[in-house]
Design an enzyme around this catalytic site. Sequence first.
Site, PDB file in Angstrom:
ATOM      1  CG  HIS A 109      19.716  23.039  44.303  1.00 62.53           C
ATOM      2  ND1 HIS A 109      20.703  22.090  44.156  1.00 62.53           N
ATOM      3  CD2 HIS A 109      19.474  23.107  45.641  1.00 62.53           C
ATOM      4  CE1 HIS A 109      21.027  21.595  45.349  1.00 62.53           C
ATOM      5  NE2 HIS A 109      20.284  22.192  46.258  1.00 62.53           N
ATOM      6  CB  THR A 176      22.582  13.312  43.674  1.00 60.67           C
ATOM      7  OG1 THR A 176      23.154  14.284  44.557  1.00 60.67           O
ATOM      8  CG2 THR A 176      21.736  12.359  44.466  1.00 60.67           C
ATOM      9  CG  ASN A 201      25.199   7.845  41.836  1.00 62.40           C
ATOM     10  OD1 ASN A 201      25.238   8.415  40.745  1.00 62.40           O
ATOM     11  ND2 ASN A 201      25.622   8.411  42.957  1.00 62.40           N
ATOM     12  CG  LEU A 202      28.558   6.087  36.377  1.00 58.72           C
ATOM     13  CD1 LEU A 202      27.876   5.108  35.435  1.00 58.72           C
ATOM     14  CD2 LEU A 202      29.040   7.302  35.576  1.00 58.72           C
TER      15      LEU A 202
HETATM   16  P1  NAD Z   1      27.470  16.071  41.025  1.00 58.20           P
HETATM   17  O1  NAD Z   1      28.057  16.553  39.754  1.00 58.20           O
HETATM   18  O2  NAD Z   1      28.113  16.447  42.302  1.00 58.20           O
HETATM   19  O3  NAD Z   1      27.433  14.475  40.975  1.00 58.20           O
HETATM   20  C1  NAD Z   1      26.952  13.778  39.863  1.00 58.20           C
HETATM   21  C2  NAD Z   1      26.610  12.366  40.277  1.00 58.20           C
HETATM   22  O4  NAD Z   1      26.036  11.730  39.153  1.00 58.20           O
HETATM   23  C3  NAD Z   1      27.822  11.517  40.701  1.00 58.20           C
HETATM   24  O5  NAD Z   1      27.458  10.763  41.833  1.00 58.20           O
HETATM   25  C4  NAD Z   1      28.061  10.599  39.491  1.00 58.20           C
HETATM   26  O6  NAD Z   1      28.542   9.329  39.877  1.00 58.20           O
HETATM   27  C5  NAD Z   1      26.651  10.472  38.940  1.00 58.20           C
HETATM   28  N1  NAD Z   1      26.596  10.201  37.498  1.00 58.20           N
HETATM   29  C6  NAD Z   1      27.358  10.717  36.502  1.00 58.20           C
HETATM   30  N2  NAD Z   1      26.978  10.226  35.321  1.00 58.20           N
HETATM   31  C7  NAD Z   1      25.931   9.395  35.576  1.00 58.20           C
HETATM   32  C8  NAD Z   1      25.109   8.575  34.753  1.00 58.20           C
HETATM   33  N3  NAD Z   1      25.255   8.522  33.427  1.00 58.20           N
HETATM   34  N4  NAD Z   1      24.149   7.840  35.347  1.00 58.20           N
HETATM   35  C9  NAD Z   1      23.971   7.876  36.699  1.00 58.20           C
HETATM   36  N5  NAD Z   1      24.724   8.626  37.520  1.00 58.20           N
HETATM   37  C10 NAD Z   1      25.687   9.385  36.960  1.00 58.20           C
HETATM   38  O7  NAD Z   1      25.933  16.478  40.971  1.00 58.20           O
HETATM   39  P2  NAD Z   1      24.830  16.719  42.114  1.00 58.20           P
HETATM   40  O8  NAD Z   1      24.989  15.713  43.192  1.00 58.20           O
HETATM   41  O9  NAD Z   1      23.535  16.851  41.415  1.00 58.20           O
HETATM   42  O10 NAD Z   1      25.193  18.130  42.768  1.00 58.20           O
HETATM   43  C11 NAD Z   1      25.608  19.151  41.967  1.00 58.20           C
HETATM   44  C12 NAD Z   1      24.911  20.490  42.077  1.00 58.20           C
HETATM   45  O11 NAD Z   1      25.154  21.063  40.786  1.00 58.20           O
HETATM   46  C13 NAD Z   1      23.424  20.518  42.222  1.00 58.20           C
HETATM   47  O12 NAD Z   1      23.173  21.458  43.182  1.00 58.20           O
HETATM   48  C14 NAD Z   1      22.874  21.015  40.875  1.00 58.20           C
HETATM   49  O13 NAD Z   1      22.002  22.107  41.074  1.00 58.20           O
HETATM   50  C15 NAD Z   1      24.045  21.554  40.117  1.00 58.20           C
HETATM   51  N6  NAD Z   1      24.159  21.036  38.709  1.00 58.20           N
HETATM   52  C16 NAD Z   1      23.021  20.855  37.978  1.00 58.20           C
HETATM   53  C17 NAD Z   1      23.086  20.342  36.688  1.00 58.20           C
HETATM   54  C18 NAD Z   1      21.778  20.155  35.907  1.00 58.20           C
HETATM   55  O14 NAD Z   1      20.813  20.866  36.166  1.00 58.20           O
HETATM   56  N7  NAD Z   1      21.677  19.200  34.973  1.00 58.20           N
HETATM   57  C19 NAD Z   1      24.311  19.993  36.133  1.00 58.20           C
HETATM   58  C20 NAD Z   1      25.487  20.200  36.913  1.00 58.20           C
HETATM   59  C21 NAD Z   1      25.369  20.720  38.209  1.00 58.20           C
END
Ligand code: NAD
Length: 240
Positions: A109, A176, A201-202
Site C-alpha cells: 500500500h 489485520t 491477531n488481537l
Molecule cells: P485495521 O485498522 O482495519 O485493523 C487492525 C487490526 O489489528 C484488527 O484486526 C485489530 O484486531 C488488530 N489489532 C489492533 N491492535 C492490535 C494489537 N495490539 N496486536 C495485534 N493486533 C491488533 O487495519 P488493516 O487491516 O491493516 O487495514 C487498514 C488499512 O489502513 C491498510 O490498508 C493500511 O494501509 C492502512 N493503515 C496503516 C497504518 C500503518 O501504516 N501503521 C495504520 C492505520 C491504517
Amino acid sequence: MGGNRNIVILTGAGVSAESGIDTFRDGGGLWEQHRVEDVATPEAFQRDPDLVLRFYDKRREAVQTKEPNAAHNALARLEAKWGGDVLIVTQNVDDLHERAGAKNVLHMHGELLNAWCTACDARSRWTRPMIDRPACPACSASALRPDIVWFGEMPYRMEEIYGALRQADLFVSIGTSGAVYPAAGFVRDARELGVETLELNLERSEGSSWFDETRLGPATEIVPAWVDEVLAQALESGIR
Ligand code: NAD
C-alpha cells in the site's frame, strides 16, 4: 515446521498499534478522525488536495517519532535466522519493519516516507511536509503526492506477492482486520495452493474461519512467542 521452508507474512495496522500508531478500528472506522473517503482516495485528492496533503504530512511527521515494537523486532529476528525465505508483505505505510532490521519487506500500500511525482513518475524518499508543494528532486515540477495506494487504486507488486504465495509453505497474517482487499483474500489463495495458514491477531478477523489456526493476543506478546516457537522447532528438527 522445518527451518528451511518458505514463509509469507502479511502484516496490518495491528502490528504497529503498540508503537502508538492508531489502527482504523481504534478510531471506530475513522482514520485519525477522518473518513477514509475524505483523505484516502484519488477523488479526495482531486477535490481537496490541501486536506489530503495535510493529513499525510501529520502521519509522516508522527511516524518519525515512533519506534518499532517487540513484534517488529521478532519478525526481523525470524527473517535473519530462518533457513528458508521469509517475505513480509505489509499493508502498513510506516517503516517500522525496516527500522527493526527486516530486509525483505514489500509495501503493497505504499510508504509514508516516499513521494511520488505525478509529472515524471519518479519516487523519492520524503521526510518533510508536502503542503507547500515542494519541487520533485528529479524533474523540479511541483507535482508530488504521497506514495500511498489509495482506496480504488491498484496495490503494488501483486505479481510478486502471488509468486511468493505459490512458493510458500506457511502463510501468517498478523494484526489485520481482513476488511481490505486484495490482502484480505490472500488466506483463501494460500489455502487453495495448499499452504498452511496461521492468524495472529488481537481479535478474530473477518476471514478468520479460513485459517488453519488462530492465536489471539497483543502482537508484542504473541508474535515473539510464535517466532521463538518456530525457531526452536527448526533447531530441534535439525534442518536449519
Ligand atoms: P485495521 O485498522 O482495519 O485493523 C487492525 C487490526 O489489528 C484488527 O484486526 C485489530 O484486531 C488488530 N489489532 C489492533 N491492535 C492490535 C494489537 N495490539 N496486536 C495485534 N493486533 C491488533 O487495519 P488493516 O487491516 O491493516 O487495514 C487498514 C488499512 O489502513 C491498510 O490498508 C493500511 O494501509 C492502512 N493503515 C496503516 C497504518 C500503518 O501504516 N501503521 C495504520 C492505520 C491504517
